[in-house]
Design a protein around this motif. Structure first.
Motif, short mmCIF file in Angstrom:
data_model
loop_
_atom_site.label_atom_id
_atom_site.label_comp_id
_atom_site.label_asym_id
_atom_site.label_seq_id
_atom_site.Cartn_x
_atom_site.Cartn_y
_atom_site.Cartn_z
N LEU A 108 0.84 -1.08 0.11
CA LEU A 108 0.15 0.08 0.09
C LEU A 108 0.79 1.26 -0.10
O LEU A 108 2.09 1.22 0.26
CB LEU A 108 -1.08 0.04 1.32
CG LEU A 108 -1.86 -0.92 1.29
CD1 LEU A 108 -2.82 -0.95 2.32
CD2 LEU A 108 -2.86 -1.12 0.02
N HIS A 196 -5.52 1.82 -0.11
CA HIS A 196 -6.44 0.75 0.20
C HIS A 196 -6.21 -0.25 -0.91
O HIS A 196 -6.19 0.09 -2.12
CB HIS A 196 -7.77 0.86 0.55
CG HIS A 196 -8.56 1.57 -0.50
ND1 HIS A 196 -8.52 2.87 -0.66
CD2 HIS A 196 -9.39 1.11 -1.32
CE1 HIS A 196 -9.29 3.11 -1.79
NE2 HIS A 196 -9.97 2.08 -2.34
N ASP A 228 -6.06 -5.27 10.16
CA ASP A 228 -5.84 -5.06 8.65
C ASP A 228 -4.67 -6.25 8.20
O ASP A 228 -4.64 -6.34 6.91
CB ASP A 228 -5.68 -3.90 8.18
CG ASP A 228 -6.90 -2.85 8.26
OD1 ASP A 228 -7.99 -3.38 8.45
OD2 ASP A 228 -6.56 -1.76 7.84
#
Ligand code: GDP
Length: 296
Positions: A108, A196, A228
């Motif tokens: 990311l 994301h 996450d």
């Protein structure tokens, strides 16, 4: 600060000294504390569950010997199990393929991908005497391409000249071609990140993989990622098929539970860790040290 697991288990279990073996009931109380400690260290819930089940199996029926306290005994079982799950010492990058060896960096935005690309390039250049070419595939953010160029200049590593208007896959193909022609040993592809995970990102990564046939696909992730971590690692691994992980910001004050989460869901080795912003802040991964840190 939190109590260490040793302290917590001590107060639950140490009264049992001299009582034979640990019962289901003794262990159940201990496992509640293990679970709390792992969650506080940011290990993802599904990984915590699976892990405590394994530790429970090992701990129930374990004989309480006089020489060590029951609390210490369970901490040792937890520690050994953490080390076993985290993997082996110092796996490092695999360059065992025909030149130019392509390393694709994914992750990311903000995870430390560009910095880590440059750190790896600097290390391969200086320590391993490899001729390395880096290329930024982030066509949406010209600043990212410029950042890689600057880091390369600083570290004495070549970067592929930037050509406006090319797609990420075209740049990847051009990088591999330039490396072949220029006699480079290694090509590092710094792919674009997003804030994301989304389908266009994954489709782009899959296409780059197809065109550049990387030998290593390293997922760069922030060690401070909490719940996450599982989603992130699972998505990249299922869609792209990573070969290893690099955890950045291990110099931060997090407990590094993401290491356990990502390793547990992918089974892929943690190859390196980032320990600062400087180019030499890249270290081998040592499971024992991370296990100590997770346990506090
Ligand atoms: P990218 O968007 O994934 O390419 O992330 P960058 O490489 O631009 O890194 C984002 C920020 O994190 C930069 O300020 C880096 O200097 C910093 N950074 C990267 N790795 C580490 C690390 O291991 N420790 C620390 N403290 N900072 C890091």
């Amino acid at each position: 600060m939190f109590d260490t697991l040793q302290d917590r288990l001590g107060s639950i279990l140490n009264g049992l000294t001299g009582r034979g073996a640990l019962s289901e009931k003794d262990v159940a109380g201990a496992m509640r504390e293990v679970r709390r400690a792992l969650l506080e260290a940011d290990v993802a819930l599904e990984v915590v569950r699976e892990f405590t089940d394994k530790v429970r199996e090992k701990a129930v029926g374990a004989t309480i010997v006089k020489a060590i306290k029951p609390g210490q005994m369970v901490v040792k079982i937890v520690h050994d199990e953490l080390v076993a799950l985290l993997g082996t010492d110092g796996v490092g990058i695999d360059l065992n393929a025909a030149s130019p060896v392509v390393i694709m960096m994914v992750g990311l935005q903000g995870s430390g991908k560009t910095t880590t690309s440059a750190k790896i390039a600097a290390r391969l250049t200086k320590r391993d005497r490899k001729k390395v070419l880096m290329a930024s595939l982030d066509t949406r953010r010209p600043a990212a391409q410029e950042q890689l160029r600057q880091l390369g200049a600083q570290a004495g590593v070549d970067t592929l000249p930037i050509v406006a208007g090319q797609s990420p896959t075209d740049i990847a193909a051009r990088a591999v071609q330039a490396a072949k022609l220029g006699g480079f040993d290694v090509v590092i592809l710094d792919t674009a990140g997003r804030t994301h995970i989304d389908e266009p990102l994954m489709a782009e990564m899959a296409e780059i993989k197809r065109r550049a046939t990387p030998h290593e696909i390293l997922l760069v992730a922030d060690a401070l990622t909490g719940q996450d971590a599982v989603n992130l690692a699972r998505n990249f691994d299922e869609r792209i098929g990573i070969t290893g992980l690099v955890l950045t910001r291990m110099d931060g004050d997090g407990r590094g539970g993401a290491a356990l989460s990502m390793r547990a869901v992918t089974g892929k080795p943690i190859k390196l860790i980032g320990t600062g912003e400087k180019m030499d802040a890249l270290e081998e991964f040592h499971p024992g040290r991370v296990a100590d840190r997770i346990l506090g």
